[in-house]
Design a protein around this motif. Structure first.
Motif, PDB file in Angstrom:
ATOM      1  N   GLN A 124      -5.593   4.615   0.996  1.00 17.84           N
ATOM      2  CA  GLN A 124      -4.258   4.205   0.578  1.00 17.84           C
ATOM      3  C   GLN A 124      -4.434   3.284  -0.623  1.00 17.84           C
ATOM      4  OE1 GLN A 124      -2.985   2.644   4.435  1.00 17.84           O
ATOM      5  NE2 GLN A 124      -1.470   4.287   4.553  1.00 17.84           N
ATOM      6  N   PRO A 167      -2.540  -2.635   2.523  1.00 22.21           N
ATOM      7  CA  PRO A 167      -2.789  -3.396   1.301  1.00 22.21           C
ATOM      8  C   PRO A 167      -4.121  -4.142   1.379  1.00 22.21           C
ATOM      9  CG  PRO A 167      -0.980  -4.373   2.562  1.00 22.21           C
ATOM     10  CD  PRO A 167      -1.377  -3.126   3.268  1.00 22.21           C
ATOM     11  N   GLN A 168      -4.824  -4.195   0.263  1.00 19.76           N
ATOM     12  CA  GLN A 168      -6.136  -4.825   0.206  1.00 19.76           C
ATOM     13  C   GLN A 168      -6.118  -6.007  -0.756  1.00 19.76           C
ATOM     14  OE1 GLN A 168      -8.803  -3.591   2.196  1.00 19.76           O
ATOM     15  NE2 GLN A 168      -6.997  -2.535   3.024  1.00 19.76           N
ATOM     16  N   ALA A 211       0.844  -1.195   0.000  1.00 21.28           N
ATOM     17  CA  ALA A 211       0.000   0.000   0.000  1.00 21.28           C
ATOM     18  C   ALA A 211       0.873   1.236   0.000  1.00 21.28           C
ATOM     19  CB  ALA A 211      -0.925   0.017   1.219  1.00 21.28           C
ATOM     20  N   SER A 246      -9.685   2.545   2.116  1.00 18.01           N
ATOM     21  CA  SER A 246      -8.686   1.498   2.362  1.00 18.01           C
ATOM     22  C   SER A 246      -7.514   2.002   3.191  1.00 18.01           C
ATOM     23  CB  SER A 246      -8.144   0.960   1.034  1.00 18.01           C
ATOM     24  OG  SER A 246      -9.144   0.266   0.349  1.00 18.01           O
ATOM     25  N   THR A 285      -3.476   0.328  -3.279  1.00 11.82           N
ATOM     26  CA  THR A 285      -2.802  -0.962  -3.215  1.00 11.82           C
ATOM     27  C   THR A 285      -1.878  -1.137  -4.408  1.00 11.82           C
ATOM     28  OG1 THR A 285      -4.550  -2.004  -1.921  1.00 11.82           O
ATOM     29  CG2 THR A 285      -3.147  -3.473  -3.198  1.00 11.82           C
TER      30      THR A 285
END
Length: 176
Positions: free
Chosen positions: A118, A162-163, A77, A159, A120
């Motif tokens: 944020q 990291p997603q 991210a 977000s 990814t």
């Protein structure tokens, strides 16, 4: 049309786009440089299934860096929160990272207008490569929208970190 660096700075000051934290030294002629956050996600099962929630593990990036292997996708991210209700952000690799064989945003570079969070990184190295938290790997550009705006309110809104894919939530088997 793409915003120039000075226009990115001006539009941020006027509140029409979000880049937080903001460092004027990261403003480029037509983009803003973004850095890698402190953690990565990796998928822990194989094969991956677009209609299922795929399990992940979180990896903290140690101070000496983390080696990315060519046979994996790593999700990272940006440190920065990015978004706009007026412009379409697009995430790209910086040329220095690309010249080391690092794909920073493999396919989905378009961020919907109205999205904020944020971003990814979809990291894939063509050969073993060490990355560090805080490395400036990407750049965001901003495109003007034309026509009536339909703001993003989807599953990745807001977000943090990291997603993993949430495509399975669409119920159609189509990753979005």
């Amino acid at each position: 049309m793409i915003l120039t660096g000075p226009e990115i700075t001006q539009e941020r000051q006027e509140g029409r786009l979000c880049l937080e934290p903001f460092d004027p030294a990261r403003v480029q002629p037509n983009s803003y440089d973004v850095a890698l956050g402190p953690t990565l996600l990796v998928y822990t099962s194989s094969p991956l299934d677009v209609r299922a929630e795929n399990p992940t593990a979180e990896l903290a990036i140690p101070s000496q860096g983390l080696e990315l292997r060519p046979d994996r996708i790593y999700l990272g991210a940006t440190v920065e929160v990015v978004g706009s209700d007026h412009y379409v952000p697009m995430l790209h690799a910086r040329s220095g990272a690309a010249r080391l064989g690092l794909f920073c945003h493999v396919t989905a570079d378009l961020i919907d207008v109205g999205s904020r969070g944020q971003l990814t990184f979809q990291l894939h190295a063509v050969e073993p490569l060490i990355v560090h938290a805080g490395d400036v790997l990407g750049q965001v550009t901003f495109m003007r929208v034309q026509g009536e705006r339909m703001l993003y309110r989807g599953k990745y809104q807001g977000s943090v970190g990291p997603q993993a894919s949430r495509g399975h939530l669409d119920g159609k088997g189509v990753v979005a």
